[in-house]
Scaffold this motif. Structure first.
Motif, short mmCIF file in Angstrom:
data_model
loop_
_atom_site.label_atom_id
_atom_site.label_comp_id
_atom_site.label_asym_id
_atom_site.label_seq_id
_atom_site.Cartn_x
_atom_site.Cartn_y
_atom_site.Cartn_z
N THR A 1 35.17 37.32 43.60
CA THR A 1 33.33 37.36 44.01
C THR A 1 32.43 38.15 43.71
O THR A 1 31.33 37.44 43.54
CB THR A 1 33.52 37.34 45.76
OG1 THR A 1 34.10 38.50 45.89
CG2 THR A 1 35.09 36.81 46.22
N ASN A 2 32.91 39.31 43.22
CA ASN A 2 31.96 40.26 42.61
C ASN A 2 30.76 40.42 43.54
O ASN A 2 29.77 40.45 43.35
CB ASN A 2 30.97 38.87 41.15
CG ASN A 2 31.34 38.68 40.09
OD1 ASN A 2 32.69 39.76 39.64
ND2 ASN A 2 30.81 38.15 39.19
N ARG A 3 32.03 40.77 44.60
CA ARG A 3 30.93 40.96 46.21
C ARG A 3 31.53 42.81 46.06
O ARG A 3 32.85 42.83 45.94
CB ARG A 3 31.33 40.47 47.39
CG ARG A 3 30.70 39.25 46.63
CD ARG A 3 29.83 38.61 48.28
NE ARG A 3 29.42 37.33 47.57
CZ ARG A 3 29.11 36.09 48.24
NH1 ARG A 3 29.50 36.59 48.79
NH2 ARG A 3 28.55 35.46 47.55
N TRP A 4 30.48 43.53 46.63
CA TRP A 4 31.29 44.23 46.71
C TRP A 4 32.42 44.63 48.25
O TRP A 4 31.91 43.64 49.46
CB TRP A 4 30.01 45.87 47.85
CG TRP A 4 28.88 45.97 47.10
CD1 TRP A 4 28.30 45.75 47.53
CD2 TRP A 4 29.52 46.69 45.62
NE1 TRP A 4 27.30 46.30 46.27
CE2 TRP A 4 28.03 46.78 44.66
CE3 TRP A 4 30.32 47.11 45.18
CZ2 TRP A 4 27.97 47.80 44.12
CZ3 TRP A 4 30.24 47.60 43.99
CH2 TRP A 4 28.88 48.51 43.33
N LEU A 5 33.59 45.12 48.70
CA LEU A 5 34.59 44.92 49.22
C LEU A 5 34.69 45.72 50.17
O LEU A 5 34.51 47.10 50.38
CB LEU A 5 36.01 45.63 48.54
CG LEU A 5 37.08 44.42 47.55
CD1 LEU A 5 38.15 44.95 47.51
CD2 LEU A 5 37.10 43.10 48.90
N PRO A 6 33.74 45.06 51.99
CA PRO A 6 33.86 45.68 52.92
C PRO A 6 34.71 47.45 52.99
O PRO A 6 34.24 48.21 52.86
CB PRO A 6 34.33 44.87 53.60
CG PRO A 6 33.42 44.05 53.07
CD PRO A 6 33.71 44.02 51.98
N ASP A 7 36.56 46.68 53.22
CA ASP A 7 37.18 47.21 53.03
C ASP A 7 37.15 48.56 52.74
O ASP A 7 37.60 49.95 52.36
CB ASP A 7 38.62 47.04 53.51
CG ASP A 7 39.57 46.12 52.71
OD1 ASP A 7 38.32 46.19 52.31
OD2 ASP A 7 40.19 46.05 53.17
N ALA A 8 36.68 48.81 50.87
CA ALA A 8 36.91 49.62 49.93
C ALA A 8 35.95 50.58 50.15
O ALA A 8 36.22 51.79 50.17
CB ALA A 8 36.71 49.18 48.47
N LEU A 9 34.63 49.84 50.65
CA LEU A 9 33.41 51.49 50.66
C LEU A 9 33.39 51.69 52.25
O LEU A 9 33.26 52.69 52.12
CB LEU A 9 32.44 50.04 51.45
CG LEU A 9 31.61 49.03 50.25
CD1 LEU A 9 30.55 48.57 51.06
CD2 LEU A 9 30.94 49.83 48.79
N GLU A 10 34.64 51.11 52.98
CA GLU A 10 34.58 51.79 54.19
C GLU A 10 35.53 52.97 53.94
O GLU A 10 35.73 54.04 54.23
CB GLU A 10 35.28 50.89 54.97
CG GLU A 10 36.28 51.70 56.16
CD GLU A 10 35.28 50.89 57.74
OE1 GLU A 10 35.44 51.11 58.60
OE2 GLU A 10 33.71 50.08 57.64
N ALA A 11 36.47 52.57 52.60
CA ALA A 11 37.23 53.80 52.13
C ALA A 11 36.92 54.81 51.75
O ALA A 11 38.00 55.50 51.73
CB ALA A 11 38.58 53.27 51.80
N THR A 12 36.12 54.91 51.24
CA THR A 12 35.12 55.79 50.36
C THR A 12 34.40 56.76 51.17
O THR A 12 34.23 57.87 51.00
CB THR A 12 34.34 54.60 49.36
OG1 THR A 12 35.39 54.23 48.90
CG2 THR A 12 33.91 55.85 48.30
#
Ligand code: XUL
Length: 535
Positions: A230-241
């Protein structure tokens, strides 16, 4: 150039790589195009006051690789001054696009947006950026110090497979997400003072436009943070980072977006016109365009500071072995990539060890047989990315380490065999390889490449394919913005083409030798890695 209704236009490509900033201007009219300007600034040589070596700051920990982002800004000021003084009629400059080393990140505080918009053209750029950085250094792609953070992110994302399926890659130490996490954990106060995290590409575009610029999917997919589909930020990857990461990241726009115009600073300081600024991208995606690789089924091999093997994919088939990456391609398709950290620096180490110059290096390749009598080298002079080798160590079998000619052949064959074996997952039935990068002027190296891959190798005209690719991306985006879209095959025509007569054919008789050697290398690699990497 022929007589045409439309005046010939100029397009500027810039490439902010590990060691240098390059500018290429192309002139394009309805039926002809040419490179009319090329200039490169070497960070170590031309900006010695930053104290970099090969563009990187010295560090006590060999796993750490950081560069001063303010150096890139000063380089931009210097290179654009030269472009302005080149005698080109810059009123015909329609658009600028850029390429940058992938994965590196730049950390800015809340004052940056306003300050970038109000730069004083009477003053040089770099001093005006003092106080803008919440972190004075930028971790770059050579950094291998975020192993703990990779493990943490992988765990939080439900495993390497899920992370790779969603983002195109498992967690890699040099990827921006793990690097951001490391920064957040080790320097929480500075992380808290960070308002915007740019990649090198969007940082440079921000300087050009005088405001925070967005990222393109080609570069954003090198972060372990973007949903590849989708070329969007992934909410759970942001959270994990890291906490509150989403609000610190630029938006993602398509690679051919016009993200602004050349800021008044550059107009006032160097007399540049208010040309369109196109989203910058990573160097590997720009190299695809610069070597004319705009269709699935071909490979580009780039021999630079890092060596890379790239292919275009219609669908994002990720590498199940966890070694390769799938990034966004600037054509809107996907870019499969494997990256080898021990590229030109490893070749130079062997060359220097035996006191050779490049001619003698070529002579050594000519004087030794394909397959090197079974002699092999794993050329991990530095920690390696492909395969994952965290501790440096050069390993040889059936090779006399005091034999200069055999060692030269061993480093080149070791690199080519590694590239061949670790790019099989891309599923590209390689008939033709587009070879680019400084070392491709060496035909003996190209012959080893042709033999190992059993494919014809064509050398590409501009050593800096990433920079040419950026200039061509500027052309493509400019036409798109004018409502006169151009097919990619037309965009690259006449410029991203192989050097006439450069094709190197594989020697059929060497095929079997290299199949055997590839199996032997795979076994050596397995043994060394299971014994715990470097020696
Ligand atoms: C790719 C990579 C390198 C850098 C070099 O993943 O890390 O190729 O882009 O500039």
């Amino acid at each position: 150039m022929g007589t045409t209704l439309n005046p010939p236009m100029l397009y500027l490509g810039l490439d902010c790589s590990t060691q240098s900033l390059t500018a290429i201007v192309i002139e394009v009219d309805d039926d002809a195009r040419a490179v009319v300007y090329e200039r490169s600034l070497d960070f170590d040589v031309d900006l010695p006051h930053y104290g970099t070596r090969h563009g990187v700051l010295p560090a006590d920990d060999p796993r750490v690789a950081v560069s001063p982002p303010i150096m890139w800004a000063e380089a931009l000021d210097r290179v654009l001054a030269d472009v302005a003084a080149s005698g080109l009629d810059l009123s015909r400059l329609a658009a600028i696009a850029g390429s940058a080393q992938q994965h590196g990140s730049v950390y800015l505080n809340a004052s940056a947006g306003a300050r970038l918009a109000t730069l004083d053209p009477a003053q040089p750029l770099a001093p005006q950026l003092e106080g803008l950085f919440s972190r004075p250094v930028a971790p770059i792609w050579m950094d291998v110090s975020a192993d703990e953070e990779c493990r943490e992110i992988t765990r939080a994302m439900g495993g390497a497979d899920r992370l790779a399926t969603l983002t195109g890659s498992r967690a890699f130490e040099r990827f921006t997400g793990p690097q951001i996490r490391k920064f957040f954990k080790r320097e929480p106060d500075r992380y808290a003072a960070t308002d915007r995290i740019h990649m090198v590409s969007s940082f440079m575009a921000s300087l050009l436009t005088g405001g925070h610029a967005p990222l393109d999917p080609g570069d954003a997919s090198g972060m372990n943070l973007m949903d590849l589909l989708t070329n969007r930020w992934l909410p759970d990857a942001l959270e994990a980072t890291a906490p509150d990461l989403g609000r610190r990241l630029p938006p993602i726009v398509s690679s051919w977006s016009v993200v602004g115009t050349v800021a008044s600073y550059w107009q006032g300081r160097h007399g540049l016109p208010p040309a369109r600024v196109v989203a910058w991208s990573g160097d590997n995606s720009c190299s695809l365009i610069g070597t004319g690789l705009v269709r699935p089924g071909q490979l580009t091999v780039s021999l630079g500071t890092s060596d890379t093997v790239c292919g275009v994919m219609a669908r994002p088939d990720v590498d199940r072995s966890g070694i390769g990456h799938v990034f966004g391609a600037p054509t809107g398709e996907f870019l499969a990539l494997v990256c080898f950290r021990n590229g030109s620096l490893a070749r130079e180490r062997v060359r220097d060890q035996f006191g050779l110059d490049w001619d003698a290096f070529s002579a050594a390749l000519r004087s030794t047989p394909a397959g090197n009598h079974g002699g092999l080298m794993l050329p991990w002079f530095e920690p390696e990315i492909t395969p994952d080798v965290p501790v440096a160590g050069v390993h040889v079998v059936d090779l006399d380490p005091a034999d200069g000619a055999a060692s030269v052949r061993a480093v080149v064959e070791g690199q080519m065999l590694g590239m061949f074996r670790h790019s099989r997952w891309m599923g590209v039935e390689t008939q033709v390889i587009h070879a680019t990068g400084g070392a491709t002027v060496n035909r003996e190296i190209l012959q080893v490449m042709a033999d190992v891959f059993d494919a014809e190798v064509r050398q590409f005209i501009v050593a800096n394919a990433a920079c040419l690719g950026a200039a061509l991306r500027a052309l493509h985006a400019d036409r798109e913005a004018d409502g006169r879209p151009m097919a990619w095959t037309d965009v690259v025509k006449g410029l991203a083409e192989p050097v006439a007569g450069s094709a190197v054919e594989p020697v059929a008789a060497n095929g079997g030798t290299y199949r055997e050697l590839a199996a032997k290398q795979a076994e050596l690699e397995r043994r060394v890695r299971s014994a715990g990497s470097g020696t």
